[in-house]
Design an enzyme around this catalytic site. Structure first.
Site, PDB file in Angstrom:
ATOM      1  N   TYR A  54       0.829  -1.205   0.000  1.00  0.00           N
ATOM      2  CA  TYR A  54       0.000   0.000   0.000  1.00  0.00           C
ATOM      3  C   TYR A  54       0.865   1.257   0.000  1.00  0.00           C
ATOM      4  CZ  TYR A  54      -3.118   3.704   1.515  1.00  0.00           C
ATOM      5  OH  TYR A  54      -3.800   4.887   1.594  1.00  0.00           O
ATOM      6  N   GLY A  61      -6.140   5.400  -0.188  1.00  0.00           N
ATOM      7  CA  GLY A  61      -7.540   5.402   0.204  1.00  0.00           C
ATOM      8  C   GLY A  61      -8.325   4.412  -0.629  1.00  0.00           C
TER       9      GLY A  61
END
Length: 509
Positions: A54, A61
């Site tokens: 990530y 998001g």
């Protein structure tokens, strides 16, 4: 000048306050730099291997499922900072921005974030050279950290945005150049490492806590002076009374009051003038002590947070793992700031009630109405109580807990947020208002002492009275007191007069 070691684990609220005031420099420890370098190596290995992580090889998001090519990882970080730097409102004060930069550096120094050492060093160099990014105060939800305002800090490291340098507001690149510094080009994960954290709320909260503790301590002295002006009864502060309900903070405040009132010729005994005082005098240990409980809770949480890794994802070298977690969520600080502002709101609330007793001829035990030297023709200190009442009322609105609100964001991926930065900002306003309320009480208490006979004051309260008289002369004729109230409030927030009192009374709790 003092040097603070940035090592990810040794910061205290007092050290943060010293650096924020410009009274300390920061230096990255060797051990921390080694950890940061190892963490960075792990990021570069992830990028080279094309692994999914990530914020390194994905969007942010709701875009966390969008894969980003290794050729675009640097561009991803630049876009992140530019898009997220949309905070609004007035710029945060210089001391707050210094605290933010120190706290962000300290979090990165823990070695869980994957930033390059040179990027971290630039952040520290900006702090030490007083290149202070322009950081708008509004726009954080307090989970995914303080994304919007922290992005304005990162912009300046890129040579963008705006910064103050030696008192001049400049474009980011010009501010860096003026200090002899060069911008950096962000690489994989660095933008996310710079902005995903709780440093805005924690910086505001830490500086607010330090000021609040100063006010809480001097509030005991001001209240003691008021008690003398009202010919109050110290019997209620007896040690055996406090031990019957053994809260340490209540015991500490009562001990303060006994030391402060020792030697007073203005206090009375039970039954001498009255059997017992009103609650705003008699319950000082209980109310001021409860505020100290709230401050102790806030200090405990802030002390953890200023030495915590609060970004996402975190890199764990020993395990070779990259974990997406939630340490950016500001709920612990949101609760702490909400409790602090409730405690300080009540400290101001009870101070205003004492002020009312000083100026109200029906309650003051023989003092002239509104402490006027010529009642009727002169209004004396009548309207100072109005000002206090206004500030106390405002604090009651600000004390509404921001942490009970949450508005989902990022298409409901981030579906619960803390509003911790709002809590911290409101706490700062409450403390600023409380300082003015206490300044009004002190001015009124000094006037009452003047009318009763200041020679009868206890040595400790006389020390505060003398300092106050250096800033505010007796109100023998009506005059505007705005400037004097503001100056006294500033002195109380800075803790300027407490030392003079402790020189007489001994160390206070």
């Amino acid at each position: 000048m003092r040097t603070i070691s940035v090592d990810g684990q040794g910061l205290t609220p007092e050290a943060v306050a010293a650096a924020a005031a410009g009274g300390a420099k920061a230096a990255l420890s060797r051990e921390a730099e080694a950890r940061v370098r190892e963490s960075r190596n792990m990021v570069e290995e992830l990028v080279a291997a094309g692994e999914i992580a990530y914020g390194v090889s994905t969007g942010f998001g709701k875009f966390s499922d969008v894969h980003i090519s290794s050729h675009d990882t640097a561009r991803l970080q630049i876009n992140l900072i530019r898009s997220h730097a949309c905070a609004v409102g007035n710029p945060l004060p210089a001391d707050t921005v210094r605290a933010i930069m120190l706290l962000r550096a300290n979090a990165l120094a823990k070695g869980f974030s994957g930033i390059r050492p040179e990027t971290l060093r630039l952040l520290i160099d900006c702090l030490n050279h007083d290149v202070l990014p322009v950081v708008p105060e509004q726009g954080s939800l307090g989970a995914s950290g303080d994304l919007a305002p922290l992005s304005h800090v990162a912009l300046v490291l890129m040579g963008e945005g705006e910064a103050f340098c030696r008192g001049e507001r400049l474009p980011g690149a010009a501010a860096l150049a003026k200090a002899g510094l060069r911008p950096i080009a962000l690489q994989a994960k660095e933008g996310l490492a710079l902005i995903n954290g709780t440093q805005i709320m924690t910086a505001v909260g830490t500086l607010t806590y330090v000021k609040a503790l100063r006010l809480a301590r001097i509030a005991d002295v001001i209240a003691a002076l008021t008690l003398e002006g009202l010919r109050g009864i110290p019997d209620a502060f007896a040690e055996e009374v406090q031990l019957a309900r053994p809260y340490p903070e209540q015991i500490g405040v009562a001990r303060n009051l006994r030391a402060l009132l020792r030697g007073s010729a203005l206090t009375t005994r039970q039954g001498e003038l009255r059997v017992q005082d009103a609650y705003s005098l008699r319950c000082l240990p209980q109310v001021h002590g409860a505020t100290r409980q709230a401050l102790d809770y806030a200090r405990d949480k802030l002390s953890i947070e200023i030495n915590a890794a609060t970004d996402n994802p975190l890199l764990f070298l020993a395990e070779g793992k990259v974990v997406s977690g939630g340490n950016f969520h500001g709920q612990p600080i949101a609760f702490a700031m909400d409790l602090l502002k409730i405690g300080m709101s009540e400290l101001a609330n009870i101070a205003e009630r004492r002020t009312e007793r000083l100026v109200n001829p029906a309650l003051s035990g023989g003092l002239p109405a509104f402490l006027s030297r010529d009642p009727g023709l002169g209004s004396g200190l009548m309207i100072t109580q109005y000002v206090s009442a206004s500030l106390v009322s405002e604090n009651k609105v600000l004390a509404h807990p921001a942490s009970v609100d949450s508005i989902p964001s990022s298409a409901n991926q981030e579906d619960h947020v803390s509003m911790g930065t709002t809590s911290a900002r409101h706490a700062a306003q409450v403390v600023a208002n409380a300082a003015k309320v206490l300044a009004v009480e002190l001015i009124c208490a000094a006037e009452a002492a003047e009318l009763r006979g200041a020679d009868g004051l206890a040595p400790a309260t006389r020390a505060l009275y003398d300092r106050l008289r250096g800033a505010v002369k007796p109100v023998t004729e009506d005059r505007s007191l705005t400037g004097e109230i503001e100056r006294v409030a500033a002195a109380l927030l800075a803790g300027e007069w407490l030392g003079a009192v402790e020189a007489v009374a001994g160390p206070l709790y």
